[in-house]
Design a protein around this motif. Structure first.
Motif, PDB file in Angstrom:
ATOM      1  N   GLN A  39      28.329 -95.837 -23.857  1.00  0.00           N
ATOM      2  CA  GLN A  39      27.563 -96.623 -24.791  1.00  0.00           C
ATOM      3  C   GLN A  39      28.184 -98.227 -24.939  1.00  0.00           C
ATOM      4  O   GLN A  39      29.334 -98.380 -24.570  1.00  0.00           O
ATOM      5  N   GLY A 101      21.986 -95.139 -23.952  1.00  0.00           N
ATOM      6  CA  GLY A 101      21.826 -93.891 -23.402  1.00  0.00           C
ATOM      7  C   GLY A 101      22.463 -93.501 -22.036  1.00  0.00           C
ATOM      8  O   GLY A 101      22.235 -92.558 -21.480  1.00  0.00           O
ATOM      9  N   ASP A 105      25.263 -87.258 -21.358  1.00  0.00           N
ATOM     10  CA  ASP A 105      24.111 -86.326 -22.259  1.00  0.00           C
ATOM     11  C   ASP A 105      22.916 -86.638 -21.336  1.00  0.00           C
ATOM     12  O   ASP A 105      22.018 -85.732 -21.386  1.00  0.00           O
ATOM     13  N   ALA A 106      22.733 -87.693 -20.666  1.00  0.00           N
ATOM     14  CA  ALA A 106      21.692 -87.926 -19.816  1.00  0.00           C
ATOM     15  C   ALA A 106      21.873 -87.304 -18.326  1.00  0.00           C
ATOM     16  O   ALA A 106      20.902 -87.467 -17.362  1.00  0.00           O
TER      17      ALA A 106
END
Length: 251
Positions: A39, A101, A105-106
């Motif tokens: 991030q 994002g 997690d992506a």
């Protein structure tokens, strides 16, 4: 945007290390909320009574303090140049909450994770590699790091540490575009994806079944590399579909 996301906090410069004339690392002590590796957070400075702000990827891992950033004064704009003039004890401001994002997690689970960066775009990847989850999720990890000159390659001791700790799992492929250096690829990432030289240097083949690619840095590199990959049948990851490519552009 929530009130917390819009809130600015005081940050104190802990250290600044000039790695070349234009590249420097900046460490800030700031009481921000937790963030995810990959991030970014906005940093601001008051200039003539006006707040100049810009988002920067966090290089440090979640839970580490102070926060570390990797900046290029010429390419990253006026604010980066001003941040390069700060000294330990000086102050800036940061947003209270990190955003973005461009995180694991992506990325769908797979065998091989390819991290492709130019310049200071390596910062989110260094954050991701400093957290433990990535080493548990993927069998092999390839860090591809492209710079103009060898001296521009930052954080080499950290990279060497991973090569020592994960000799079978971690591969490092450096690119240098403006000079020829042994054991590097002389050129650019998109061309190497097209002609196969990246795969040969890494000793790993890109595969629709086994590979995920994250790209970060110069928007020209990202755009051209994605185009080459799409020609080879790789697809973008998105909220509605699982593909192979996750990307973020700088400036």
């Amino acid at each position: 945007m929530t009130q917390a996301q819009d809130q600015w906090l005081k940050a104190t410069v802990v250290s600044k290390v000039h790695r070349t004339n234009n590249l420097f690392s900046l460490r800030l002590d700031a009481p921000i909320a937790d963030f995810k590796a990959g991030q970014y957070i906005s940093i601001g400075l008051k200039v003539d009574g006006n707040l100049i702000e810009q988002p920067y990827s966090i290089l440090s891992a979640p839970g580490q303090s102070p926060l570390e950033f990797f900046l290029y004064t010429n390419l990253d704009g006026e604010l980066s140049s001003l941040l390069g003039e700060l000294q330990p004890g000086d102050h800036a401001t940061v947003k209270a909450q990190a955003e973005g994002g461009f995180t694991l997690d992506a990325v769908p689970s797979c065998k091989d994770l390819w991290l492709l960066a130019t310049g200071t775009g390596v910062a989110p990847f260094l954050s991701i590699l400093q957290q433990g989850d990535v080493w548990k999720r993927f069998e092999r990890i390839v860090l591809v790091y492209a710079v103009r000159l060898w001296e521009d390659l930052g954080y080499e001791p950290l990279i060497q540490q991973w090569l020592t700790e994960h000799p079978e799992q971690f591969k490092f492929v450096p690119f240098v575009s403006r000079e020829k250096v042994d054991n590097t690829i002389h050129g650019h990432i998109p061309a190497s994806l097209s002609n196969g030289s990246l795969e040969r240097m890494a000793g790993i083949e890109l595969s629709h079944d086994d590979s995920q690619l994250m790209l970060c840095g110069n928007p020209g590199m990202v755009q051209d590399a994605v185009a080459v990959l799409e020609e080879k049948g790789f697809t973008l990851n998105g909220p509605e579909q699982k593909g192979h490519i996750t990307h973020e552009s700088y400036w």
